[in-house]
Motif scaffolding. Structure first.
Motif, PDB file in Angstrom:
ATOM      1  N   LEU A 119      30.243 -27.658 -31.477  1.00 13.97           N
ATOM      2  CA  LEU A 119      29.922 -27.592 -30.055  1.00 13.97           C
ATOM      3  C   LEU A 119      30.871 -26.655 -29.319  1.00 13.97           C
ATOM      4  CD1 LEU A 119      28.138 -28.597 -27.781  1.00 13.97           C
ATOM      5  CD2 LEU A 119      29.621 -30.610 -27.552  1.00 13.97           C
ATOM      6  N   GLN A 120      32.149 -26.680 -29.668  1.00 15.17           N
ATOM      7  CA  GLN A 120      33.113 -25.774 -29.039  1.00 15.17           C
ATOM      8  C   GLN A 120      32.766 -24.319 -29.337  1.00 15.17           C
ATOM      9  OE1 GLN A 120      36.820 -27.317 -30.619  1.00 15.17           O
ATOM     10  NE2 GLN A 120      37.249 -28.496 -28.758  1.00 15.17           N
ATOM     11  N   GLN A 121      32.368 -24.041 -30.573  1.00 20.88           N
ATOM     12  CA  GLN A 121      31.953 -22.682 -30.934  1.00 20.88           C
ATOM     13  C   GLN A 121      30.691 -22.282 -30.177  1.00 20.88           C
ATOM     14  OE1 GLN A 121      31.610 -22.987 -35.202  1.00 20.88           O
ATOM     15  NE2 GLN A 121      33.767 -22.485 -35.536  1.00 20.88           N
ATOM     16  N   PHE A 122      29.809 -23.249 -29.969  1.00 24.94           N
ATOM     17  CA  PHE A 122      28.582 -22.992 -29.211  1.00 24.94           C
ATOM     18  C   PHE A 122      28.913 -22.647 -27.762  1.00 24.94           C
ATOM     19  CE2 PHE A 122      24.280 -24.945 -27.785  1.00 24.94           C
ATOM     20  CZ  PHE A 122      23.675 -23.700 -27.860  1.00 24.94           C
ATOM     21  N   TYR A 123      29.872 -23.370 -27.171  1.00 23.46           N
ATOM     22  CA  TYR A 123      30.296 -23.076 -25.800  1.00 23.46           C
ATOM     23  C   TYR A 123      30.735 -21.616 -25.665  1.00 23.46           C
ATOM     24  CZ  TYR A 123      30.597 -28.077 -24.558  1.00 23.46           C
ATOM     25  OH  TYR A 123      30.324 -29.394 -24.292  1.00 23.46           O
ATOM     26  N   ASN A 151      24.397 -22.295 -36.368  1.00 28.16           N
ATOM     27  CA  ASN A 151      25.216 -23.489 -36.589  1.00 28.16           C
ATOM     28  C   ASN A 151      24.928 -24.555 -35.534  1.00 28.16           C
ATOM     29  OD1 ASN A 151      26.528 -22.414 -38.835  1.00 28.16           O
ATOM     30  ND2 ASN A 151      28.173 -21.531 -37.615  1.00 28.16           N
ATOM     31  N   ALA A 152      24.702 -24.099 -34.303  1.00 29.54           N
ATOM     32  CA  ALA A 152      24.445 -25.044 -33.208  1.00 29.54           C
ATOM     33  C   ALA A 152      23.132 -25.790 -33.404  1.00 29.54           C
ATOM     34  CB  ALA A 152      24.433 -24.308 -31.872  1.00 29.54           C
ATOM     35  N   ASN A 156      21.286 -34.198 -28.153  1.00 30.21           N
ATOM     36  CA  ASN A 156      22.054 -34.376 -26.914  1.00 30.21           C
ATOM     37  C   ASN A 156      23.233 -33.416 -26.833  1.00 30.21           C
ATOM     38  OD1 ASN A 156      20.372 -36.398 -25.975  1.00 30.21           O
ATOM     39  ND2 ASN A 156      21.604 -38.056 -26.826  1.00 30.21           N
ATOM     40  N   ASP A 157      23.903 -33.185 -27.951  1.00 29.34           N
ATOM     41  CA  ASP A 157      25.024 -32.241 -27.976  1.00 29.34           C
ATOM     42  C   ASP A 157      24.516 -30.811 -27.801  1.00 29.34           C
ATOM     43  OD1 ASP A 157      27.458 -33.955 -28.765  1.00 29.34           O
ATOM     44  OD2 ASP A 157      25.952 -34.538 -30.233  1.00 29.34           O
TER      45      ASP A 157
END
Length: 303
Positions: free
Chosen positions: A129-133, A149-150, A156-157
């Protein structure tokens, strides 16, 4: 299958009934190297699941996903493979092809698996999720990798990440279009905000969108292209069709707002391909030039 292959397949079925999974897999694998018969594919996936070889099973499912939509048992088998590999968004996309009467049960299987993953893989989910941000930090290749990957995130995430990604000016338009198309396909019924090609923000409920190929205006443009070129210049027809396909990817989900006159859109597209100059006061020209600019930026940023 010829007679020899049928004999081998019958032998594999006996081994399956005896729960001799590896021996059955060896035979089915050899058969798959010769013939891609659907029943062999499905039986091999079943055997690989029993062997906990989920990545190999996943490759077979990805190659021919529609094979597993014929019966609910097959759909659950394919879903088990996708969920074992934590492909949660792809699992939701897969079941959209299943009959409506199966949807509730299949969605519950996905939700249960997502909830289990939230507890078991907290650190991995947090990192993804951090990488997606921070999707917008990389070039188009890196953005695509992070997005892939996301798609393994629980829904929900994933939706939490899209709140930032869709409004990030550094995320490529094609990436945003891809995300919005996926949200449309899986029927997300909550409003999302996205920063679009024109640097303005818009809101949309993905479930209310139509797929690009279902839009009458898109059919009209393709019909016009076909009439003007298909029987006269097949090479230019293919080039123009490819260019238009790329344009609608950039324009989604606001295709119908931009393309209002199919004849004019095609005229500008063909004039551009021919290297002709057109007055820039024309709205179709402005939009197509903007798309061309974004394509060039994309190419430069991917070097």
């Amino acid at each position: 299958m010829d007679e020899r292959q049928k004999r081998q397949f019958r032998r594999a079925m006996i081994l399956i009934r005896q729960q001799k999974w590896q021996a059955a897999s060896n035979i089915l694998g050899n058969l798959l190297a010769i013939t891609n018969t659907p029943v062999i594919v499905k039986k091999q996936v079943l055997v690989l699941v029993h062997l906990h070889q989920y990545i190999q099973a996943q490759n077979l499912v990805f190659d021919q996903p529609t094979l597993f939509l014929g019966t609910q048992v097959d759909a659950k088998l394919a879903l088990q493979v996708l969920l074992a590999n934590q492909h949660f968004i792809k699992a939701r996309l897969f079941i959209t092809g299943a009959p409506q009467t199966w949807q509730t049960e299949l969605k519950q299987l996905i939700t249960d698996s997502e909830q289990a993953a939230e507890l078991k893989y907290q650190a991995t989910i947090k990192q993804t999720l951090q990488q997606f941000y921070h999707l917008g930090d990389g070039n188009i290749r890196q953005q695509r990798e992070r997005l892939d990957n996301a798609y393994n995130l629980p829904l929900n995430d994933f939706l939490l990440g899209t709140r930032f990604v869709l409004r990030d000016p550094f995320v490529q338009p094609l990436i945003k279009s891809d995300i919005l198309e996926k949200l449309r396909a899986i029927g997300v019924a909550t409003s999302v905000t996205y920063l679009w090609l024109d640097n303005h923000e818009y809101q949309v409920i993905p479930a209310q969108l139509k797929a690009s190929d279902d839009l009458p205006i898109v059919h009209a443009v393709r019909r016009t292209l076909r009439k003007r070129l298909a029987n006269q210049d097949i090479m230019r027809y293919q080039l123009a069709s490819q260019q238009f396909n790329l344009q609608i990817m950039f324009l989604f989900p606001r295709i119908t707002t931009v393309i209002t006159d199919p004849q004019r859109w095609v005229a500008v597209l063909l004039a551009t391909i021919n290297g002709q100059k057109i007055p820039t006061t024309d709205q179709a020209v402005k939009w197509q030039q903007l798309i061309t600019t974004r394509i060039n930026e994309l190419a430069q940023g991917n070097k």
